[in-house]
Design a protein around this motif. Structure first.
Motif, short mmCIF file in Angstrom:
data_model
loop_
_atom_site.label_atom_id
_atom_site.label_comp_id
_atom_site.label_asym_id
_atom_site.label_seq_id
_atom_site.Cartn_x
_atom_site.Cartn_y
_atom_site.Cartn_z
N UNK A 263 0.82 -1.15 -0.20
CA UNK A 263 0.13 0.04 0.02
C UNK A 263 0.95 1.05 -0.01
N UNK A 264 0.32 2.16 -0.44
CA UNK A 264 1.02 3.58 -0.56
C UNK A 264 1.62 4.00 0.64
N UNK A 265 0.91 3.56 1.90
CA UNK A 265 1.16 3.95 3.26
C UNK A 265 2.67 3.65 3.25
N UNK A 266 3.13 2.69 2.85
CA UNK A 266 4.56 2.01 3.05
C UNK A 266 5.53 3.23 2.40
N UNK A 267 5.24 3.74 1.22
CA UNK A 267 5.89 4.95 0.91
C UNK A 267 6.50 5.85 2.07
N UNK A 268 5.48 6.33 2.48
CA UNK A 268 5.68 7.51 3.53
C UNK A 268 6.27 6.87 5.02
N UNK A 269 5.93 5.58 5.32
CA UNK A 269 6.59 5.28 6.19
C UNK A 269 8.24 5.09 5.98
N UNK A 270 8.42 4.73 4.94
CA UNK A 270 9.91 4.55 4.66
C UNK A 270 10.54 5.86 4.53
N UNK A 271 9.83 6.71 4.12
CA UNK A 271 10.52 8.21 4.18
C UNK A 271 10.61 8.80 5.52
N UNK A 272 9.72 8.52 6.51
CA UNK A 272 9.74 8.89 7.83
C UNK A 272 10.88 8.16 8.29
N UNK A 273 11.13 6.83 8.16
CA UNK A 273 12.17 5.86 8.60
C UNK A 273 13.64 6.54 8.44
N UNK A 274 13.53 6.83 7.06
CA UNK A 274 14.89 7.51 6.55
C UNK A 274 15.29 8.95 7.01
N UNK B 135 6.60 13.71 10.63
CA UNK B 135 7.34 14.07 9.33
C UNK B 135 6.43 13.98 8.16
N UNK B 136 6.30 14.79 7.23
CA UNK B 136 5.39 14.94 6.24
C UNK B 136 3.89 14.84 6.50
N UNK B 137 3.83 15.46 7.86
CA UNK B 137 2.47 15.24 8.14
C UNK B 137 1.87 16.77 8.62
N UNK B 138 2.60 17.70 8.18
CA UNK B 138 2.01 19.25 8.36
C UNK B 138 0.87 19.38 6.95
N UNK B 139 -0.02 19.38 7.56
CA UNK B 139 -1.26 19.67 6.36
C UNK B 139 -0.87 21.22 5.58
N UNK B 140 -0.84 22.26 6.43
CA UNK B 140 -0.92 23.55 5.87
C UNK B 140 0.36 24.03 4.97
N UNK B 141 0.41 24.82 4.09
CA UNK B 141 1.56 25.07 3.41
C UNK B 141 2.64 25.88 4.26
N UNK B 142 2.30 26.21 5.42
CA UNK B 142 3.09 26.94 6.57
C UNK B 142 4.38 25.75 6.79
N UNK C 219 10.11 24.71 4.63
CA UNK C 219 9.65 25.70 4.18
C UNK C 219 8.96 25.75 2.74
N UNK C 220 9.11 24.55 1.82
CA UNK C 220 8.38 24.44 0.90
C UNK C 220 7.74 23.05 1.12
N UNK C 221 6.82 23.27 2.02
CA UNK C 221 6.02 21.92 2.72
C UNK C 221 4.99 21.67 1.46
N UNK C 222 5.17 20.04 1.47
CA UNK C 222 4.00 19.50 0.87
C UNK C 222 3.42 18.34 1.87
N UNK C 223 2.04 18.08 1.93
CA UNK C 223 1.51 17.27 2.80
C UNK C 223 1.37 15.81 2.17
N UNK C 224 1.96 14.67 2.92
CA UNK C 224 1.83 13.62 2.21
C UNK C 224 0.50 12.85 2.02
N UNK C 225 -0.52 13.20 2.88
CA UNK C 225 -1.86 12.72 2.86
C UNK C 225 -2.69 13.45 1.58
N UNK C 226 -2.37 14.43 0.97
CA UNK C 226 -2.99 15.03 0.05
C UNK C 226 -2.91 14.38 -1.27
N UNK C 227 -3.95 13.76 -1.73
CA UNK C 227 -4.23 13.03 -3.13
C UNK C 227 -2.76 12.43 -3.54
#
Lengths: 545, 413
Positions: free
Chosen positions: A138-149, A425-432, A172-180
């Motif tokens: 599942x795609x959640x694995x991708x995010x888990x590996x990034x958090x691990x790394x 990690x990767x879980x900040x939803x807002x662009x801030x 600074x250039x935040x993107x949010x893992x759970x968006x689409x």
């Protein structure tokens, strides 16, 4: 000026010269080393390690001292030359890190709508679902590996300053893992855009993020078209499309000028028009950047009073050039860097000097960092410990302080611990992204979570993390709790513990639970090192860097 | 050169910590205060589309502006259409659990509420709605933080002001202090053995030493841990068959209800819920926004049911930084707009009514030609609730630089 301060200025001057000269690094380093070797006190080294790494490991201060602070810093500023084989080997167990977007989409597919429908209607049991669609695919694995790394590198990489800056620029250039679709793009975004340029030039980072599918998707620019566009390649083929201002606004407010950077709603609309047609080709396959002329608004634009002559794809580039060269951008970026490395309330004079470095060097991150590290504001005695560690910094620094080793499972457990204290990690939803101020991170709930993490780390309860506390106090006579405590304070707090903290911890030594007696009660046989170490890691001093 | 002391004093809450006395005076007055009125503020982060939450089906311009995302005109028995309230407004069908509350007159709606500031930045607009000072960024604390400070100090407890979440939100910052927590169940020192020893150790570490943000917070932490344990709040199960939706929002409300029912002195609670930034594929009766609203409505209804009679002491106020464009965008979504709908729910609310003037959706009635205009300043609504529900004197400057209008909305009995 005290003698020590005078030496600092000398070292600072040498560093500043380094920054301006841009000459081959080994020549001026020799000069800097002479100045700094005698000048850099343990406290100065400790302060540098607290700010430019994820915290000192046992023996780090001595290692930096042996090398010379200036030389150490130069190495950190040139991370490619630092051997990081151990971490690379650990990372090689995470297959997603090196995969392309296309491979990730194929190997970690989104749930098939038919399967989801069957699951919802009860036609398929959760067990059948798991068999057809196992968690490891599942795609959640991708995010888990990034958090691990990310946590693995924070704890164990030799390229510490680079890791700090990866965190800084990602935020600074935040993107949010759970968006689409972002989860399939994240790996490439961090690996190809953020990490290689974390110590590079800001305008390059800006340009690379602007064209990356992660940012195009996260801030919706891939969907933004000229008014009335309904052609092929529109998000909803056959439907009317239109302008989407999301990226344009955040580009100015959060990436470049800052919210007070002097732009208006009209500028937002004009910038959005300039970026129409910057979109994603085949978003569910290889997701490449593409400029689609048919989606582009062909009219002239005017941004911050400057005309942008209609040039198709070049419109967006002209806007990025304009923003990267704007003095408000230099100030905004400088302010954020100073806040990260010096103080929550950035000293305005230092921000001005760092902004000048931005302007003089075209946004060179190394040059800006050199100004910060060489500044009197950075080395002011009051600056030590003035920043509160944010959760990921606290967790990684605790692991490093006790000399822990983490395998992939352990690193993920540490990343989850940081998430529990408020920063996933990767879980900040807002662009801030996440805030970089003490008040955002200090409150009763999270303070308790920090103490509980200190306990689980010291008690060896974090799965996959090995911390040998015996090693930490090796040589100390464990039947003498005072000696054990002295050792812990020296190793974990580097003599930075306050009188009160020492007194409180010393008082603990009288407790039978800490000072375990032998059966015949004839004398203390052992000291509960884990309990003591947890108290030190959960103490107020350890929450600061 | 900036000293650490100067740094700390920049934060208003740090100032209080330096000033000496603890931020709260514990359980001095006991039960009378513990049973005081409570305000529960819910922030829908990301700008909820008020026009889908509270559908102005009687406004002819509504259907003209939204070709794919409008909610169908109310038709009795049709679960896909909007649920009529008063012949002009209707609730989104996913909010069906709120209809009984409207009928029972415990739910009131302000359909065109918002900020006088024109920003369409989430960041700025949330900041202004939390600081309570639209257009002014330098405000250090938040309006709920100031409200907590204006409550009587007698009998205040560490649970006077509680935010559900790992970080204390801007709106709760202030001299009076507030607690942020993610889970009542886990709000304790957890050690492999003898947790009490570790707890006492940590407690001493934060009790001694300089009075700064960290130490002040540490002292509060242990006061709260002890109080929560003795009140047994975490053991209370939902009452009256209340069934909270799964997920963070439902969990937050369930725990706020536990705090209310355990009488630990809760006066102000805050929870947020995100996922409202529907630029793309917003959906109508089904889809992205419908899913969020289903959770939202089910959570609020479960909360009201769980509280039972205690709802008489509670007002729930929902807010969002701004609304969304009247017109649908090219991606079957909506972009950042201006006014949005806010809900007020509670035993003391004069519910079953719409508050504030409806500005209309026709292009010439819109703000800047594109958005729903604000006819009720959010401060007017918030001030009404702090004054009439929390009984904070109306002259208290909860919203600096603003004078409350002479006439109250009359929303709270």
């Amino acid at each position: 000026m005290s003698r020590q301060a005078a030496r600092w200025v000398l070292a600072a001057l040498a560093l500043a010269l380094l920054g301006c000269a841009g000459a081959p690094a080994n020549v001026p380093i020799a000069a800097a080393r002479v100045a700094s070797d005698s000048a850099a006190s343990d406290a100065a080294i400790l302060h540098m390690l607290q700010r430019s790494t994820y915290g000192p490991r046992p023996g780090d201060v001595a290692r930096v001292k042996a090398l010379g602070l200036a030389a150490w810093l130069e190495r950190q500023l040139d991370p490619a030359r630092l051997d990081d084989a151990a971490v690379e080997a650990a990372l090689s167990t995470l297959p997603t890190l090196t995969m392309s977007i296309a491979d990730l989409q194929r190997e970690y597919p989104r749930p098939d709508p038919e399967t989801q429908r069957k699951l919802a209607s009860g036609d398929m049991s959760p067990r059948e679902m798991r068999e057809q669609y196992p968690p490891e695919r599942r795609p959640a694995r991708i995010v888990a590996e990034l958090q691990t790394a990310r946590m693995l590198r924070a704890v164990a990489s030799e390229r510490q300053l680079q890791e700090v800056m990866v965190d800084f620029w990602f935020n600074h250039f935040n993107v949010f893992a759970a968006k689409g679709e972002v989860r399939w793009y994240l790996t490439a975004y961090e690996r190809d855009v953020i990490r290689p340029q974390a110590l590079g030039r800001f305008p390059d980072l800006l340009r690379a993020t602007a064209r990356h599918p992660a940012m195009l998707f996260y801030l919706d620019n891939w969907l933004s078209t000229r008014p009335g566009f309904a052609g092929r390649g529109a998000a909803n083929p056959g439907r009317r499309a239109g302008l989407n201002e999301n990226y344009a606004r955040e580009l100015m407010e959060l990436h470049t000028l800052g919210v007070d950077g002097g732009y208006t709603q009209a500028d937002v609309t004009e910038v959005a028009r300039a970026f129409t047609g910057w979109t994603i080709d085949r978003p569910r396959q290889d997701a490449r950047f593409v400029f689609r002329p048919a989606m582009h608004d062909l009219g002239d634009k005017r941004v911050l009073g400057r005309p942008i002559r209609a040039g198709g794809e070049r419109d967006g580039d002209q806007v990025l050039d304009l923003l990267a060269a704007h003095p408000a951008t230099a100030r905004f970026i400088a302010g954020k860097i100073v806040r990260r490395f010096v103080a929550d309330q950035p000293p305005p004079a230092l921000v001005e000097r760092v902004a000048a470095a931005y302007r003089d060097t075209g946004g060179d991150v190394r040059a800006m960092l050199r100004v910060v590290f060489a500044s009197p504001e950075f080395r002011a005695p009051d600056a030590a410990g003035a920043k509160i560690k944010k959760p990921s910094e606290f967790v990684a620094s605790a692991a490093r302080a006790v000399g822990a080793t983490a395998d992939a499972r352990g690193a993920l457990a540490l990343a989850r611990a940081a998430a529990e204290i408020g920063e996933g990690f990767y879980e900040a939803a807002p662009p801030t992204g996440y805030p970089d101020r003490a008040e955002a991170w200090v409150n009763p709930g999270t303070l308790l979570a920090r103490m509980n993490f200190a306990l689980s780390l010291a008690e060896g309860r974090v799965p996959g993390v090995r911390a040998d506390l015996g090693e930490l106090v090796s040589g100390a006579d464990r039947s003498q709790p005072e000696v054990v405590l002295q050792r812990l304070l020296a190793t974990l707090l580097h003599g930075q513990g306050s009188e009160e903290t020492r007194a409180v911890l010393t008082a603990q030594l009288g407790l039978p639970e800490i000072r375990r007696l032998t059966v015949d009660d004839r004398g203390p046989a052992d000291t509960d090192v884990a309990k003591l170490a947890a108290l030190v890691l959960g103490s107020p001093e350890f929450q600061r860097r | 050169v900036l000293t650490r002391r100067a740094l700390l004093t920049h934060g208003a809450c740090a100032l209080a910590a330096l000033a000496g006395p603890p931020r709260f005076l514990v359980r001095a007055a006991g039960a009378a205060e513990a049973r005081g009125k409570a305000l529960v503020a819910i922030f829908q982060r990301g700008a909820v589309d008020g026009l889908s939450m509270v559908v102005p089906h009687g406004d002819p311009a509504y259907y003209a502006a939204r070709s794919t995302i409008a909610l169908g005109r109310p038709r009795r028995g049709d679960a896909a259409t909007a649920l009529d309230l008063d012949g002009f407004f209707a609730l989104h069908p996913a909010l069906a659990p709120l209809i009984p509350l409207w009928d029972a007159r415990t739910l009131a709606i302000v359909p065109a509420c918002g900020s006088p500031d024109v920003t369409r930045s989430h960041f700025d607009a949330q900041d202004y709605m939390e600081s309570g000072t639209p257009g002014v960024k330098s405000t250090a604390d938040g309006w709920l933080g100031r409200a907590a400070g204006a409550l009587p100090a007698d009998g205040a407890t560490p649970f006077r002001s509680v935010a559900l979440g790992a970080r204390l939100p801007r709106v709760m910052r202030g001299d009076a202090g507030a607690l942020a927590l993610t889970s009542l169940e886990r709000f304790d020192v957890r050690a492999a053995s003898q947790p009490a020893v570790s707890q006492r150790g940590f407690e001493s570490l934060y009790r001694e030493g300089v009075r700064d943000l960290l130490h002040g917070t540490g002292r509060e932490t242990f006061e709260a841990v002890k109080m929560l344990k003795s009140a047994g709040a975490a053991r209370l199960t939902p009452a009256n068959g209340a069934d909270y939706p799964r997920g963070r929002f439902g969990e937050s409300l369930r725990q706020i209800a536990q705090l209310v029912r355990a009488d630990v002195g809760l006066r102000i609670a805050f929870a947020d819920v995100d996922g409202w930034d529907t630029h793309v594929g917003q959906g109508a009766d089904q889809g992205q926004l419908a899913n969020r609203l289903r959770d939202f409505g089910a959570g609020l209804a479960a909360f009201a049911r769980d509280l039972g009679d205690r709802l008489a002491d509670v007002v729930v106020l929902t807010m969002s930084e701004f609304g969304r464009t009247v017109g649908e965008n090219g991606n079957r979504g909506t972009d950042h707009g201006h006014a949005t709908a806010m809900l007020v729910l509670g035993g003391g609310v004069r519910g079953g009514r719409i508050y504030g003037r409806w500005p209309g959706l026709a292009p010439e009635q819109r703000f800047e030609g594109r958005d729903l205009a604000v006819t009720t300043d959010f401060r007017t609504l918030f001030h009404d609730i702090t004054t009439h529900h929390l009984t904070i004197p109306p002259t208290t400057p909860l919203f600096p630089g603003w004078t409350p209008p002479g006439r109250s909305l009359g929303l709270v009995a």
